[in-house]
Design a protein around this motif. Structure first.
Motif, PDB file in Angstrom:
ATOM      1  N   LEU A 171       0.833  -1.203   0.000  1.00 18.49           N
ATOM      2  CA  LEU A 171       0.000   0.000   0.000  1.00 18.49           C
ATOM      3  C   LEU A 171       0.870   1.257   0.000  1.00 18.49           C
ATOM      4  CD1 LEU A 171      -2.043  -2.225   0.925  1.00 18.49           C
ATOM      5  CD2 LEU A 171      -3.180  -0.433   2.251  1.00 18.49           C
ATOM      6  N   THR A 172       0.386   2.287  -0.680  1.00 19.67           N
ATOM      7  CA  THR A 172       1.064   3.579  -0.686  1.00 19.67           C
ATOM      8  C   THR A 172       0.691   4.358   0.567  1.00 19.67           C
ATOM      9  OG1 THR A 172      -0.770   4.689  -1.805  1.00 19.67           O
ATOM     10  CG2 THR A 172       0.917   3.643  -3.205  1.00 19.67           C
TER      11      THR A 172
ATOM     12  N   SER B 112      -0.920   7.112   0.737  1.00 16.27           N
ATOM     13  CA  SER B 112      -2.323   7.531   0.603  1.00 16.27           C
ATOM     14  C   SER B 112      -3.278   6.380   0.939  1.00 16.27           C
ATOM     15  CB  SER B 112      -2.600   8.019  -0.819  1.00 16.27           C
ATOM     16  OG  SER B 112      -1.889   9.197  -1.097  1.00 16.27           O
ATOM     17  N   GLU B 113      -2.962   5.200   0.460  1.00 15.26           N
ATOM     18  CA  GLU B 113      -3.815   4.036   0.718  1.00 15.26           C
ATOM     19  C   GLU B 113      -3.806   3.651   2.196  1.00 15.26           C
ATOM     20  OE1 GLU B 113      -3.466   1.834  -3.656  1.00 15.26           O
ATOM     21  OE2 GLU B 113      -1.927   1.513  -2.121  1.00 15.26           O
ATOM     22  N   ILE B 114      -2.638   3.754   2.818  1.00 14.24           N
ATOM     23  CA  ILE B 114      -2.550   3.474   4.258  1.00 14.24           C
ATOM     24  C   ILE B 114      -3.365   4.501   5.028  1.00 14.24           C
ATOM     25  CG2 ILE B 114      -0.999   3.374   6.263  1.00 14.24           C
ATOM     26  CD1 ILE B 114       1.195   2.396   4.322  1.00 14.24           C
ATOM     27  N   SER B 115      -3.258   5.764   4.597  1.00 16.39           N
ATOM     28  CA  SER B 115      -4.019   6.852   5.216  1.00 16.39           C
ATOM     29  C   SER B 115      -5.516   6.571   5.170  1.00 16.39           C
ATOM     30  CB  SER B 115      -3.701   8.164   4.486  1.00 16.39           C
ATOM     31  OG  SER B 115      -4.560   9.192   4.917  1.00 16.39           O
ATOM     32  N   ASN B 116      -6.000   6.125   4.017  1.00 18.10           N
ATOM     33  CA  ASN B 116      -7.434   5.822   3.865  1.00 18.10           C
ATOM     34  C   ASN B 116      -7.844   4.588   4.676  1.00 18.10           C
ATOM     35  OD1 ASN B 116      -7.787   7.967   2.096  1.00 18.10           O
ATOM     36  ND2 ASN B 116      -7.351   6.730   0.279  1.00 18.10           N
ATOM     37  N   THR B 117      -6.972   3.602   4.703  1.00 18.26           N
ATOM     38  CA  THR B 117      -7.279   2.349   5.405  1.00 18.26           C
ATOM     39  C   THR B 117      -7.374   2.556   6.915  1.00 18.26           C
ATOM     40  OG1 THR B 117      -6.147   1.048   3.695  1.00 18.26           O
ATOM     41  CG2 THR B 117      -6.499  -0.028   5.827  1.00 18.26           C
TER      42      THR B 117
ATOM     43  N   LYS C 188      -2.119  11.748   5.872  1.00 18.79           N
ATOM     44  CA  LYS C 188      -0.882  11.291   5.241  1.00 18.79           C
ATOM     45  C   LYS C 188       0.332  11.663   6.088  1.00 18.79           C
ATOM     46  CE  LYS C 188      -2.724  11.748   0.542  1.00 18.79           C
ATOM     47  NZ  LYS C 188      -2.579  12.478  -0.739  1.00 18.79           N
TER      48      LYS C 188
END
Length: 203
Positions: free
Chosen positions: A158-159, A161-166, A171
């Motif tokens: 995961l990037t 941004s993706e970690i942030s959303n998860t 960020k």
């Protein structure tokens, strides 16, 4: 008769182990499976006496599966032998915390495993000699739960941004956790931090 389930993702090793155990007159192999989810299903259905679990299996790893077995009110009596290629202190400590009955390296002779199955059925705990010293050199995991979560998601590809959303974090907060983990593990990059954490059995 000692009723055994084998969960090992390497087909050749799983097959060889099953074939060798079938020569023992007091051991019955109920099933052999390739991943933790299949193992959980067959263990629930067949309720074996001993579960031989590889650590690094797909879907549910051996330590996660051991935890599920220990917490199940029907299955908690099952003896658990963890087998692994890796002499990682973090893995060993997790296994000890779960109070597994055996923790063996895969390069042990087959006779050692067979004898270990009998020993755990008699209430003994068995640990490969090469691993025993690790119990006296316990290395504390310096990472916080959040840092572990972030590194685990990084390991999964995961990037930021993706970690942030998860994880429902900004960020900037994710970057701070990554930076902190990198510093604690004396790594030079997030990937190196992931590799170090995996090597020590903390992910």
């Amino acid at each position: 008769m000692i009723r055994v389930v084998i969960a090992e993702d390497q087909k050749m090793l799983r097959g060889a182990l099953t074939a060798l155990l079938k020569f023992e007159t007091d051991i019955e192999v109920l099933a052999e499976v390739s991943d933790g989810q299949k193992a959980w299903e067959v263990i629930q259905r067949k309720q074996p006496d001993v579960c031989i679990l590889d650590i690094e299996m797909p879907i549910i790893n051996g330590l996660e599966l051991a935890d599920k077995i220990k917490k199940d009110r029907i299955l908690h009596h099952c003896k658990i032998i963890i087998v692994t290629t890796f002499a990682r202190p973090g893995y060993l400590q997790k296994a000890m915390d779960l109070q597994v009955d055996g923790y063996l390296l895969k390069d042990e002779p087959i006779d050692y495993l067979i004898e270990s199955i009998r020993k755990v059925m008699n209430g003994e705990r068995v640990i490969s000699i090469d691993l025993a010293a690790s119990l006296f050199m316990k290395e504390e995991n310096p990472l916080s739960e959040r840092e572990i979560e972030v590194l685990r998601l990084t390991k999964d590809g995961l990037t930021t941004s993706e970690i942030s959303n998860t994880l429902f974090l900004t960020k900037g907060t994710v970057r701070n956790y990554l930076s902190s983990a990198i510093q604690k593990l004396e790594a030079e990059s997030r990937q190196q931090a992931v590799n170090t954490a995996v090597e020590k059995g903390w992910l």
